[in-house]
Design an enzyme around this catalytic site. Sequence first.
Site, short mmCIF file in Angstrom:
data_model
loop_
_atom_site.label_atom_id
_atom_site.label_comp_id
_atom_site.label_asym_id
_atom_site.label_seq_id
_atom_site.Cartn_x
_atom_site.Cartn_y
_atom_site.Cartn_z
N THR A 32 25.14 -9.43 48.87
CA THR A 32 25.71 -8.18 49.38
C THR A 32 24.95 -7.65 50.59
O THR A 32 25.45 -6.78 51.31
CB THR A 32 25.68 -7.07 48.30
OG1 THR A 32 24.32 -6.87 47.90
CG2 THR A 32 26.50 -7.47 47.10
N CYS A 36 17.56 -2.31 46.91
CA CYS A 36 17.56 -1.26 45.89
C CYS A 36 16.16 -0.97 45.37
O CYS A 36 15.25 -1.78 45.50
CB CYS A 36 18.38 -1.71 44.68
SG CYS A 36 20.14 -1.79 44.97
N CYS A 40 17.74 1.08 40.13
CA CYS A 40 19.11 1.32 40.60
C CYS A 40 20.12 1.27 39.44
O CYS A 40 20.09 0.36 38.62
CB CYS A 40 19.51 0.28 41.64
SG CYS A 40 21.17 0.58 42.30
N ARG A 65 20.35 -3.61 54.03
CA ARG A 65 20.62 -2.20 54.22
C ARG A 65 20.40 -1.44 52.92
O ARG A 65 20.58 -2.00 51.83
CB ARG A 65 22.03 -1.97 54.75
CG ARG A 65 23.14 -2.42 53.85
CD ARG A 65 24.49 -2.21 54.53
NE ARG A 65 25.59 -2.50 53.64
CZ ARG A 65 26.06 -3.72 53.39
NH1 ARG A 65 25.49 -4.77 53.95
NH2 ARG A 65 27.07 -3.91 52.57
N CYS A 67 20.71 0.78 49.68
CA CYS A 67 21.79 0.98 48.70
C CYS A 67 22.24 2.44 48.72
O CYS A 67 21.42 3.35 48.84
CB CYS A 67 21.27 0.61 47.32
SG CYS A 67 22.39 1.03 45.97
N CYS A 70 21.14 4.13 44.91
CA CYS A 70 19.76 4.49 44.52
C CYS A 70 18.92 4.97 45.70
O CYS A 70 17.76 5.36 45.52
CB CYS A 70 19.09 3.33 43.81
SG CYS A 70 18.84 1.87 44.84
ZN LIG Z 1 20.76 0.47 44.44
#
Ligand SMILES: [Zn+2]
Length: 348
Positions: A32, A36, A40, A65, A67, A70
């Site tokens: 993805t 995190c 998370c 990038r 999240c 979280c």
């Molecule tokens: Zn997260």
Amino acid sequence: MNQMPQVTEMEQAYLERDATYEGLFFLAVRTTGIFCRPTCPARKPRPENVEYFPSVQAALSAGYRPCKRCHPLEVDDQPGWVSDLLAEVEGDPAPRITDGDLQTRGIDPGTVRRYFLRRYGMTFQAFTRARRLSRGLNQIRENGSVDSAVFESGYDSHSGFREAFARTFGDAPGRYRNGETLFLDWIRSPLGPLVAGATSEGICLLEYSDRRMLEAEFATLGKLFNATPIPGTNLHLERLHGELEGYFAGTVRAFSVPLVYPGTPFQRRVWEQLLAIPYGETRSYQEVAAALDDPKAVRAVGRANGLNRIAIVIPCHRVVNKNGELGGYGGGLHRKRYLLDLERSTMR
Ligand SMILES: [Zn+2]
């Protein structure tokens, strides 16, 4: 840099959302592109897709990038202006926010600099640059995968890539007055978009654009050449374009574009040995080690092979396992198979 716990320990920690590991590590999900906190609340990624980082800076520099669930960049006592700036950059990292812009908003640029350096280990400018780079590359990756019709039609420039790439970089030209310039360009290929880099001396990078380590690679090259990567082209890149087109058409069997590949003496010897493997042939890792008069260095050969920055041209795809199996390939085995099949088919 802080020392991260063992991988098995970190895996356990994020599976259990153990809050005592907050700040000790961050986990990033390759599939993805998001990173995190260990706690998370989002669905747990499969362990084989997880990469661990000791700091926010390391995760950002690797192109991940933050999240949205979280918020790994946020801390308890975070000032409101920091949250506002982070949200603004995350919404659209393209616009440059200058010291003047900060002052207009009543924020002292020096305070911003100190805060980002202390909290994230990088200046605000470096932070936004990392976010732009990551977003631009993601756009190139996404375009590349859905736009296969364009690949088949040839190698001519495609504005979508060009724009995404230009948005990624494009800081004020004054920044690059000193030192070497490292030009980055993308090249379309039957294996997806490639990202190529060149200095005034020659080609220093050719990689598949979907490789997650690209952002980190840019940073490494920038340091190695004391240069800031910018989008653009030079004679070496133009020559590489032409030679690659011929290579994929089966008409070019040897590249003549100049290469620059800084590395340890051992790595350089391995890469030179790879360059000596003829088109259409393969060697085993053992054979490469033997050719270096270092038959015990099989694993080290494998590592140096994996660190090759100039895919295809320095033909690390021509190194296979002793039993004839393909072995590994950073760009994915389907690409290795494609390259070897291409070379063999034109030899008939
Ligand atoms: Zn997260």
